[in-house]
Design a protein around this motif. Structure first.
Motif, PDB file in Angstrom:
ATOM      1  N   MET A   1     -75.329  54.501  14.124  1.00 21.06           N
ATOM      2  CA  MET A   1     -76.480  53.792  13.549  1.00 21.06           C
ATOM      3  C   MET A   1     -76.100  52.375  13.091  1.00 21.06           C
ATOM      4  O   MET A   1     -76.925  51.506  12.967  1.00 21.06           O
ATOM      5  N   LYS A   2     -74.814  52.172  12.822  1.00 21.08           N
ATOM      6  CA  LYS A   2     -74.394  50.871  12.276  1.00 21.08           C
ATOM      7  C   LYS A   2     -73.975  49.918  13.398  1.00 21.08           C
ATOM      8  O   LYS A   2     -72.856  49.412  13.412  1.00 21.08           O
TER       9      LYS A   2
ATOM     10  N   HIS B   1     -78.427  46.471  13.798  1.00 19.78           N
ATOM     11  CA  HIS B   1     -78.724  47.002  12.475  1.00 19.78           C
ATOM     12  C   HIS B   1     -78.060  46.173  11.380  1.00 19.78           C
ATOM     13  O   HIS B   1     -78.658  45.881  10.365  1.00 19.78           O
TER      14      HIS B   1
ATOM     15  N   PHE C   1     -80.047  43.058  10.722  1.00 21.00           N
ATOM     16  CA  PHE C   1     -81.254  43.342   9.947  1.00 21.00           C
ATOM     17  C   PHE C   1     -80.885  43.638   8.494  1.00 21.00           C
ATOM     18  O   PHE C   1     -81.562  43.188   7.580  1.00 21.00           O
ATOM     19  N   ASP C   2     -79.821  44.416   8.290  1.00 23.45           N
ATOM     20  CA  ASP C   2     -79.352  44.703   6.926  1.00 23.45           C
ATOM     21  C   ASP C   2     -79.135  43.388   6.171  1.00 23.45           C
ATOM     22  O   ASP C   2     -79.599  43.210   5.052  1.00 23.45           O
TER      23      ASP C   2
ATOM     24  N   PHE D   1     -82.532  41.221   5.545  1.00 24.49           N
ATOM     25  CA  PHE D   1     -83.382  41.711   4.469  1.00 24.49           C
ATOM     26  C   PHE D   1     -82.650  41.635   3.119  1.00 24.49           C
ATOM     27  O   PHE D   1     -83.260  41.326   2.103  1.00 24.49           O
ATOM     28  N   HIS D   2     -81.335  41.902   3.140  1.00 27.73           N
ATOM     29  CA  HIS D   2     -80.564  41.765   1.899  1.00 27.73           C
ATOM     30  C   HIS D   2     -80.617  40.318   1.389  1.00 27.73           C
ATOM     31  O   HIS D   2     -80.750  40.080   0.186  1.00 27.73           O
TER      32      HIS D   2
ATOM     33  N   LEU E   1     -82.972  38.299   1.513  1.00 25.28           N
ATOM     34  CA  LEU E   1     -84.271  38.006   0.899  1.00 25.28           C
ATOM     35  C   LEU E   1     -84.526  38.801  -0.384  1.00 25.28           C
ATOM     36  O   LEU E   1     -85.553  38.603  -1.037  1.00 25.28           O
ATOM     37  N   SER E   2     -83.589  39.658  -0.766  1.00 26.87           N
ATOM     38  CA  SER E   2     -83.828  40.577  -1.890  1.00 26.87           C
ATOM     39  C   SER E   2     -83.426  39.997  -3.243  1.00 26.87           C
ATOM     40  O   SER E   2     -83.277  40.739  -4.203  1.00 26.87           O
TER      41      SER E   2
ATOM     42  N   ALA F   1     -85.364  31.725  11.909  1.00 31.81           N
ATOM     43  CA  ALA F   1     -84.974  32.512  10.730  1.00 31.81           C
ATOM     44  C   ALA F   1     -85.753  33.818  10.598  1.00 31.81           C
ATOM     45  O   ALA F   1     -85.184  34.860  10.282  1.00 31.81           O
ATOM     46  N   PHE F   2     -87.062  33.756  10.826  1.00 27.41           N
ATOM     47  CA  PHE F   2     -87.915  34.916  10.553  1.00 27.41           C
ATOM     48  C   PHE F   2     -88.360  35.643  11.830  1.00 27.41           C
ATOM     49  O   PHE F   2     -89.163  36.563  11.750  1.00 27.41           O
TER      50      PHE F   2
ATOM     51  N   MET G   1     -87.191  39.596  12.087  1.00 26.41           N
ATOM     52  CA  MET G   1     -87.810  40.466  11.064  1.00 26.41           C
ATOM     53  C   MET G   1     -89.331  40.405  11.156  1.00 26.41           C
ATOM     54  O   MET G   1     -90.006  41.401  10.920  1.00 26.41           O
TER      55      MET G   1
ATOM     56  N   TRP H   1     -90.311  42.788  13.884  1.00 26.88           N
ATOM     57  CA  TRP H   1     -90.105  44.179  13.442  1.00 26.88           C
ATOM     58  C   TRP H   1     -91.290  44.608  12.561  1.00 26.88           C
ATOM     59  O   TRP H   1     -91.863  45.680  12.758  1.00 26.88           O
ATOM     60  N   ILE H   2     -91.670  43.760  11.604  1.00 28.35           N
ATOM     61  CA  ILE H   2     -92.781  44.072  10.694  1.00 28.35           C
ATOM     62  C   ILE H   2     -94.095  44.182  11.477  1.00 28.35           C
ATOM     63  O   ILE H   2     -94.867  45.113  11.292  1.00 28.35           O
TER      64      ILE H   2
ATOM     65  N   ARG I   1     -94.364  47.489  13.297  1.00 30.32           N
ATOM     66  CA  ARG I   1     -94.694  48.597  12.382  1.00 30.32           C
ATOM     67  C   ARG I   1     -96.173  48.531  11.994  1.00 30.32           C
ATOM     68  O   ARG I   1     -96.857  49.536  11.958  1.00 30.32           O
TER      69      ARG I   1
END
Lengths: 114, 114
Positions: free
Chosen positions: A1-2, A6, A9-10, A13-14, A16-17, A79-80, A83, A86-87, A90
């Protein structure tokens, strides 16, 4: 999975957190800025600022360039992109699922009539 | 800087920064699922699955409902609204900044002619 995708993406999103990193993005979206300009509006020590900028760079959100003693950051044009798509995917699946549910609910009273 | 809105964004983006949590979202976007169905395709122990689902719920991405002994998760219809519009706003500012740069570059040769 890693796998690589992935991990990217990790990191994205990290990146932006955190409110300081989002504040840097909000500033850089309007145009490139030097480290000093990014650090000016916030009450954070320079090493912490540089660490946040490194996280943004590792997340593929920004790029930097050093000319003389001044390092300037700018947004990556894409940059975006990853993601965002992906959004969107979904959201589109969610809409399809809601549509199926709505059709199902619309059909229920008809069944009662028979 | 750490107001409620920032905390929400922190949690939302943090919720998406893990491949297992994104896999759960990919499954739930297609329709609601019980914990057992979410855990089935992945090689992760149940306590870890429940922890990931809690992070998604705290991030405002999913909601859950327990009927009897079965807890079912589903996407929040507005799961991506806030982060989607944050990203869109940044992208729109980036596009404006690129447009200004393009206009500036287009004007440069004209100046040389005078």
């Amino acid at each position: 999975m890693k796998n690589t995708s992935h991990t990217n993406f990790d990191r994205m999103f990290h990146a932006l957190s955190d409110p300081y990193r989002r504040a840097f993005i909000e500033q850089l979206a309007k145009g490139p800025a030097a480290v000093k300009e990014l650090a000016a509006p916030i009450d954070v020590q320079l090493p912490a600022v540089l660490k946040h900028l490194r996280v943004l760079e590792e997340g593929g959100i920004v790029i930097s360039e050093k000319v003389g003693r001044v390092r300037t950051y700018r947004m990556r044009p894409d940059a975006f992109r990853a993601m965002g798509s992906w959004i969107e995917q979904r959201q589109s699946e969610m809409n399809d699922a809601f549509d199926r549910l709505a059709i199902l609910m619309a059909q229920t009273p008809e069944k009662k009539d028979h």
